[in-house]
Write an enzyme that holds these catalytic residues in place. Structure first.
Site, PDB file in Angstrom:
ATOM      1  N   GLU A  70      38.235  45.274  44.250  1.00 30.02           N
ATOM      2  CA  GLU A  70      38.242  46.159  45.440  1.00 30.02           C
ATOM      3  C   GLU A  70      39.493  45.812  45.975  1.00 30.02           C
ATOM      4  OE1 GLU A  70      35.995  44.357  50.020  1.00 30.02           O
ATOM      5  OE2 GLU A  70      36.314  43.140  47.834  1.00 30.02           O
ATOM      6  N   LYS A 110      33.544  50.395  52.197  1.00 30.16           N
ATOM      7  CA  LYS A 110      32.734  49.480  52.325  1.00 30.16           C
ATOM      8  C   LYS A 110      31.819  48.860  53.898  1.00 30.16           C
ATOM      9  CE  LYS A 110      33.598  44.628  51.711  1.00 30.16           C
ATOM     10  NZ  LYS A 110      34.478  43.597  51.426  1.00 30.16           N
ATOM     11  N   CYS A 147      31.367  44.548  47.154  1.00 30.68           N
ATOM     12  CA  CYS A 147      31.353  43.402  47.237  1.00 30.68           C
ATOM     13  C   CYS A 147      30.989  43.115  48.524  1.00 30.68           C
ATOM     14  CB  CYS A 147      32.822  42.961  47.755  1.00 30.68           C
ATOM     15  SG  CYS A 147      33.278  41.333  47.396  1.00 30.68           S
ATOM     16  N   SER A 149      57.228  10.215  40.459  1.00 30.09           N
ATOM     17  CA  SER A 149      56.791   8.906  40.733  1.00 30.09           C
ATOM     18  C   SER A 149      56.269   8.225  39.775  1.00 30.09           C
ATOM     19  CB  SER A 149      56.562   9.783  41.880  1.00 30.09           C
ATOM     20  OG  SER A 149      55.340   9.759  42.071  1.00 30.09           O
TER      21      SER A 149
END
Length: 558
Positions: free
Chosen positions: A48, A117, A154, A298
């Site tokens: 896409e 789309k 999609c 740390s």
């Protein structure tokens, strides 16, 4: 009249585009087409909006960007005059009907068709309705060398619009779907279920091509696949890896079936999450042009796993780890940090913060006279460390990796302009117990593509000891928070599942604890708005997925 093919070799280009790099994305597309041609492909399916990169967000509001994308699409279409494979590739297109999330189909040097789309997602991480207009109408299949291809894009297969059924009714023989589907835990199973549902309803095989790579907070994991008309998995491509795989489809009496394609193994949960974090960090650093990174090491679990991710993603030579001890830093932490850096092979520096912290305290003596020491003085330590890391960043061009987990970010146990300083956070969407799980997994495994060493890279003592910010004497996180298994379950109920307090209490949690955690979650929103972006791992990350107001007096009291 076009002769109908009985065999169609379709290459799926599962690649890693960069948003806005139109020339670079076109070059990648051309390279994949050349690779597919060598493998004997007839057609290459890209993902896409590939030429733009996905998601391009407000870039598509710029006419110059749209013009560059369309020019790249036209140039790529012209390439197909060489007699090689045809292409289906995504690009934004501005037409009289609006600006569309589109694909072009090209073959023989020409653009055969455009498709737009229809169903624009507008939830969670998606807000396409802001910048795109839906296609004006559903257009039918595209005739490619005698084969009628349906090409939904999609969300067209995820939503309620009956795109696939309509394409089948219009004569489509195979459905090819370009996707930009971001990763979250167990997302592959959901994709398979969505495709199987569509195959059942329309009776056609479906190829699902998915993007790869990190784009800000989103991770696209690839894992392209197909479901045959018989509802079985026809092929499965790899997850988190570039690939151009050719699949062979044969026309049979009852339609098209896949006779050849990859069948890759999909990683289990911890591996998938770790690789998503690694890919997200690597792409954020590399795509934004940073040569190296720096983080505060740390001796705790969060900075240790971030160091491991950085070495795995970028290589030991690109990480500088800095221990910044103060009077409350334990000997164990000093040893654990050094052991971790040694195991990873990265550069390790020690910069004590006694003098800058005491300098701040001295400067504020008169102003703070008559007050008790507390969180303010603790935060001065964190902010001194943050300032040192930013100074190193400014001096050497290193991006600061920030290391707060989702549990801490949820309840505000992080210091603005201190340990929250940084450009990117690879574990931002991992709860504390998930950090432990991934650390144990990494000590037993080296993920594919990792540049770090094998063996125990996070010392066992870091995993076993009680977590502490070490900002005061004998401090542990559990002094003021419930045990992390309890905290994480409450937070997952509140954040991912939006559950009410009564329902969370019904799971066996103490009501006072739940209401306190809910309050902490809400009042920390202002901090999260100022936090660095980080990899999305869960269904609802802070930022794109969860947009709560900072000013908010609501509390769930039944």
């Amino acid at each position: 009249m076009t002769k109908k093919l009985d065999i169609l070799r379709i290459a799926i280009a599962q690649l890693n585009p960069t948003v806005g790099d139109v020339a670079g994305n076109l070059a990648k597309a051309r390279g994949a087409r050349a690779d597919a041609a060598r493998q004997g492909a007839d057609l290459v399916l890209y993902t896409e909006l590939f030429l733009a990169g996905y998601p391009p967000e407000d870039l598509v509001l710029k006419p110059a960007f749209l013009k560059a994308c369309e020019k790249a699409a036209q140039d790529f279409a012209a390439d197909t005059a060489d007699g090689g494979p045809g292409v289906i590739i995504g690009t934004p297109l501005k037409r009289k009907s609006g600006t569309h999330n589109s694909i072009i189909v090209a073959d023989g040097g020409k653009i055969l068709a455009e498709r737009y789309k229809l169903d624009l997602p507008n939830y969670g991480e998606f807000d396409e309705k802001r910048v795109f207009q839906p296609g004006p109408e559903l257009q039918g299949p595209v005739n490619f060398r005698g084969v009628r291809l349906g090409i939904p894009i999609c969300e067209d297969i995820w939503g309620d619009v009956a795109v696939c059924e309509t394409l089948a009714e219009s004569g489509a023989e195979i459905l090819l779907v370009p996707n930009g589907s971001p990763y979250y835990r167990a997302k592959i199973d959901m994709r398979h279920q969505v495709v199987i549902k569509q195959v059942i309803e329309c009776g056609l095989p479906m190829i699902y091509a998915n993007q790869l790579g990190g784009q800000d907070e989103l991770i696209f994991d690839g894992a392209s696949f197909a479901i045959g008309a018989d509802r079985t998995l026809a092929f499965q491509m790899s997850q988190f890896e570039d690939a151009v795989d050719v699949t062979t489809w044969k026309r049979e009496d009852d339609g098209w079936a896949c006779s050849e394609g990859p069948m890759s193994k999909i990683p289990e949960r911890e591996e998938a999450d770790y690789r998503a974090c690694m890919l997200g960090l690597r792409d954020y650093v590399n795509k934004n042009g940073f040569k190296n990174v720096v983080l505060g090491l740390s001796g705790g679990i969060d900075s240790a796993i971030c160091a491991a991710l950085a070495v795995d993603a970028l290589g030991e030579e690109r990480l500088r780890a800095v221990m910044m001890p103060y009077r409350y830093t334990s000997k164990d932490s000093l040893k654990d940090a050094e052991d971790c850096a040694r195991a990873l092979g990265c550069r390790y520096d020690i910069v004590p913060i006694f003098e800058p912290v005491e300098g701040f305290m001295h400067a504020l003596t008169q102003l703070f006279e008559g007050t008790k020491e507390g969180i303010t003085e603790e935060n001065l330590q964190s902010r001194a460390r943050g300032t040192i890391l930013m100074a190193i960043s400014n001096k050497f061009g290193s991006m600061v990796v920030t290391t707060g987990n989702k549990s801490e970010m949820s309840v505000g146990y992080a210091t603005l302009y201190g340990d929250m300083n940084g450009g990117f956070n690879p574990i931002k969407d991992l709860y504390k117990m998930q950090v432990y799980a991934l650390s144990r997994w990494r000590n037993s495994h080296v993920p594919p593509g990792a540049l770090g060493p094998s063996g125990e890279v996070i010392p066992k003592n870091i995993i076993d000891k009680a977590p502490s910010a070490e900002l005061r004497e004998n401090q542990t996180d559990q002094d003021s928070l419930p045990p992390y298994p309890v905290l994480d379950d409450i937070l997952e109920c509140l954040v991912e599942n939006e559950m009410g307090v009564d329902d969370i209490v019904a799971r066996g949690h103490d009501r006072a604890t739940v209401t306190r955690i809910e309050h902490l979650l809400y009042i920390a929103e202002y901090k999260r708005r100022q936090a660095a972006p980080g990899v999305k791992i869960t269904r609802k990350n802070f930022g794109r997925d969860r947009r709560y107001p900072i000013t908010n007096r609501f509390r769930d009291r039944g």
